[in-house]
Scaffold this motif. Structure first.
Motif, PDB file in Angstrom:
ATOM      1  N   ASP A 115      23.638  37.848  43.975  1.00  0.00           N
ATOM      2  CA  ASP A 115      23.018  37.497  42.702  1.00  0.00           C
ATOM      3  C   ASP A 115      23.673  38.343  41.615  1.00  0.00           C
ATOM      4  N   LYS A 116      23.151  38.246  40.396  1.00  0.00           N
ATOM      5  CA  LYS A 116      23.760  38.957  39.272  1.00  0.00           C
ATOM      6  C   LYS A 116      23.741  40.468  39.473  1.00  0.00           C
ATOM      7  N   ARG A 117      22.827  40.955  40.277  1.00  0.00           N
ATOM      8  CA  ARG A 117      22.751  42.408  40.523  1.00  0.00           C
ATOM      9  C   ARG A 117      23.775  42.839  41.570  1.00  0.00           C
ATOM     10  N   SER A 118      23.887  42.088  42.645  1.00  0.00           N
ATOM     11  CA  SER A 118      24.787  42.498  43.724  1.00  0.00           C
ATOM     12  C   SER A 118      26.251  42.346  43.345  1.00  0.00           C
ATOM     13  N   MET A 119      26.539  41.544  42.335  1.00  0.00           N
ATOM     14  CA  MET A 119      27.923  41.385  41.884  1.00  0.00           C
ATOM     15  C   MET A 119      28.337  42.481  40.911  1.00  0.00           C
ATOM     16  N   GLY A 120      27.426  43.428  40.651  1.00  0.00           N
ATOM     17  CA  GLY A 120      27.760  44.576  39.833  1.00  0.00           C
ATOM     18  C   GLY A 120      27.185  44.488  38.434  1.00  0.00           C
ATOM     19  N   VAL A 121      26.592  45.592  37.978  1.00  0.00           N
ATOM     20  CA  VAL A 121      26.038  45.683  36.628  1.00  0.00           C
ATOM     21  C   VAL A 121      26.836  46.739  35.863  1.00  0.00           C
ATOM     22  N   LEU A 122      27.491  46.312  34.807  1.00  0.00           N
ATOM     23  CA  LEU A 122      28.301  47.214  33.993  1.00  0.00           C
ATOM     24  C   LEU A 122      27.555  47.577  32.723  1.00  0.00           C
ATOM     25  N   MET A 164      42.981  43.637  45.510  1.00  0.00           N
ATOM     26  CA  MET A 164      41.966  43.864  44.486  1.00  0.00           C
ATOM     27  C   MET A 164      40.620  43.412  45.026  1.00  0.00           C
ATOM     28  N   SER A 165      39.936  44.279  45.740  1.00  0.00           N
ATOM     29  CA  SER A 165      38.759  43.888  46.500  1.00  0.00           C
ATOM     30  C   SER A 165      37.594  43.486  45.610  1.00  0.00           C
ATOM     31  N   TRP A 166      37.580  43.850  44.326  1.00  0.00           N
ATOM     32  CA  TRP A 166      36.446  43.469  43.499  1.00  0.00           C
ATOM     33  C   TRP A 166      36.555  41.995  43.064  1.00  0.00           C
ATOM     34  N   LEU A 167      37.706  41.400  43.230  1.00  0.00           N
ATOM     35  CA  LEU A 167      37.889  39.992  42.863  1.00  0.00           C
ATOM     36  C   LEU A 167      37.424  39.116  44.017  1.00  0.00           C
ATOM     37  N   ARG A 168      36.124  39.008  44.172  1.00  0.00           N
ATOM     38  CA  ARG A 168      35.582  38.231  45.272  1.00  0.00           C
ATOM     39  C   ARG A 168      34.634  37.167  44.728  1.00  0.00           C
ATOM     40  N   ALA A 169      34.572  36.059  45.418  1.00  0.00           N
ATOM     41  CA  ALA A 169      33.608  35.028  45.054  1.00  0.00           C
ATOM     42  C   ALA A 169      32.239  35.425  45.589  1.00  0.00           C
ATOM     43  N   PRO A 170      31.177  35.178  44.835  1.00  0.00           N
ATOM     44  CA  PRO A 170      29.843  35.495  45.345  1.00  0.00           C
ATOM     45  C   PRO A 170      29.494  34.626  46.545  1.00  0.00           C
ATOM     46  N   GLY A 171      28.756  35.228  47.477  1.00  0.00           N
ATOM     47  CA  GLY A 171      28.280  34.495  48.633  1.00  0.00           C
ATOM     48  C   GLY A 171      26.865  34.003  48.433  1.00  0.00           C
ATOM     49  N   ALA A 172      26.321  33.372  49.461  1.00  0.00           N
ATOM     50  CA  ALA A 172      24.979  32.786  49.366  1.00  0.00           C
ATOM     51  C   ALA A 172      23.908  33.832  49.112  1.00  0.00           C
ATOM     52  N   ALA A 193      36.403  40.685  28.618  1.00  0.00           N
ATOM     53  CA  ALA A 193      37.234  40.974  29.790  1.00  0.00           C
ATOM     54  C   ALA A 193      36.380  41.273  31.013  1.00  0.00           C
ATOM     55  N   ALA A 194      35.294  42.005  30.833  1.00  0.00           N
ATOM     56  CA  ALA A 194      34.431  42.333  31.971  1.00  0.00           C
ATOM     57  C   ALA A 194      33.839  41.072  32.583  1.00  0.00           C
ATOM     58  N   TRP A 195      33.345  40.165  31.742  1.00  0.00           N
ATOM     59  CA  TRP A 195      32.809  38.915  32.271  1.00  0.00           C
ATOM     60  C   TRP A 195      33.887  38.128  33.006  1.00  0.00           C
ATOM     61  N   ARG A 196      35.077  38.059  32.422  1.00  0.00           N
ATOM     62  CA  ARG A 196      36.167  37.281  33.019  1.00  0.00           C
ATOM     63  C   ARG A 196      36.660  37.898  34.331  1.00  0.00           C
ATOM     64  N   ALA A 197      36.378  39.181  34.531  1.00  0.00           N
ATOM     65  CA  ALA A 197      36.804  39.845  35.762  1.00  0.00           C
ATOM     66  C   ALA A 197      35.781  39.713  36.885  1.00  0.00           C
ATOM     67  N   GLY A 198      34.668  39.028  36.623  1.00  0.00           N
ATOM     68  CA  GLY A 198      33.758  38.685  37.704  1.00  0.00           C
ATOM     69  C   GLY A 198      32.571  39.596  37.908  1.00  0.00           C
ATOM     70  N   VAL A 199      32.271  40.477  36.965  1.00  0.00           N
ATOM     71  CA  VAL A 199      31.088  41.325  37.119  1.00  0.00           C
ATOM     72  C   VAL A 199      29.838  40.460  36.987  1.00  0.00           C
ATOM     73  N   GLY A 200      28.741  40.895  37.636  1.00  0.00           N
ATOM     74  CA  GLY A 200      27.532  40.081  37.659  1.00  0.00           C
ATOM     75  C   GLY A 200      26.707  40.138  36.393  1.00  0.00           C
ATOM     76  N   THR A 201      26.643  41.318  35.764  1.00  0.00           N
ATOM     77  CA  THR A 201      25.841  41.517  34.557  1.00  0.00           C
ATOM     78  C   THR A 201      26.546  42.528  33.664  1.00  0.00           C
TER      79      THR A 201
END
Length: 266
Positions: free
Chosen positions: A12-19, A1-9, A38-46
């Motif tokens: 930001d909220k944009r690069s982690m995906g805007v739904l 599940m490649s979208w389940l990634r921790a943010p890197g240095a 559910a969307a927030w808990r799944a790691g989307v940025g915004t």
């Protein structure tokens, strides 16, 4: 599940995906609360929600991080869309129809649920539809097939494939065994680890999770079989969250499943 990634240095909220989310209604406002959670808990940025004011208020009371818009506001600045949960196509105001048309025509990937399923096929980008048997039967009838929900349950993969091929979408046919079918690809079956998912709102949670997955992978733009694989992974994640929430075979509510998504990821 490649979208389940921790943010890197550099994230930001944009690069982690805007739904972008167009869900909920005056009649069914809770669908938006569940999907956004559910969307927030799944790691989307915004998460950006377009909805009636009552729906906005309920979502903000639960998730104040959410950016809210009126239905009439221009739908821009998102990586993927979640459409239709908690809506009825027979009770669709003009502003909502205009908004749904714009989202589907934007070219961004879309998770299409419930009250937007009748618009599937109008999308320009990748799309996944999330019907249960009765909804898939209605989609098939719109395509000229004389079938009912029982016929879909008797031949779930063939039924899902007919819609996938006709509309060029990935079909997620919900049930105790969920079938994920992409055009021209082998079907994937995912058996739920608990039947406690048989509660109102569990489909809204799944839709929010899938929307987050689409937004988080939009730069890679998975389609076809790759998109089906991503969708099946999302179904498995929801099943794991439900099993954790229902440990000991206790009754659960849909919000319990959304709240355990982080534990399921661990």
């Amino acid at each position: 599940m490649s979208w389940l990634r921790a943010p890197g240095a550099d994230d930001d909220k944009r690069s982690m995906g805007v739904l972008g989310v167009v869900t909920g209604s005056e009649r069914y406002p809770g669908a938006a609360v569940l999907g956004v959670e559910a969307a927030w808990r799944a790691g989307v940025g915004t998460v950006r929600l377009w909805a009636p004011r009552r729906v906005q208020d309920l979502v903000l009371a639960r998730r104040p991080e959410t950016v809210c818009h009126e239905l009439e506001e221009e739908p821009t600045g998102v990586d993927a869309w979640l459409l239709g949960s908690g809506q009825d196509s027979r009770e669709r105001p003009t502003a909502l129809r205009t908004l749904l048309d714009a989202a589907l025509g934007s070219g961004a990937p879309c998770a299409i649920d419930a009250g937007a399923l009748d618009l599937a096929g109008q999308h320009r980008g990748a799309a996944v539809v999330t019907p249960h048997a009765g909804e898939l039967a209605r989609m098939l009838r719109a395509l000229g097939r004389d079938v009912d929900a029982d016929a879909v349950r008797a031949a779930p993969v063939d039924s899902a494939r007919s819609v996938a091929d006709a509309l060029d979408v990935v079909v997620l046919l919900k049930g105790a065994t969920t079938h994920v079918v992409a055009p021209g690809a082998a079907a994937v079956a995912v058996r739920a680890p608990t039947h406690r998912l048989a509660v109102a709102g569990s489909g809204d949670v799944l839709a929010g999770l899938l929307g987050a997955a689409l937004a988080s992978t939009a730069a890679d733009a998975p389609r076809g079989e790759r998109l089906a694989s991503l969708v099946a992974a999302g179904v498995r994640l929801q099943g794991r969250a439900a099993a954790l929430a229902a440990e000991g075979d206790v009754p659960i509510a849909a919000l319990d499943v959304a709240e355990r998504l982080a534990d399921a990821q661990r």
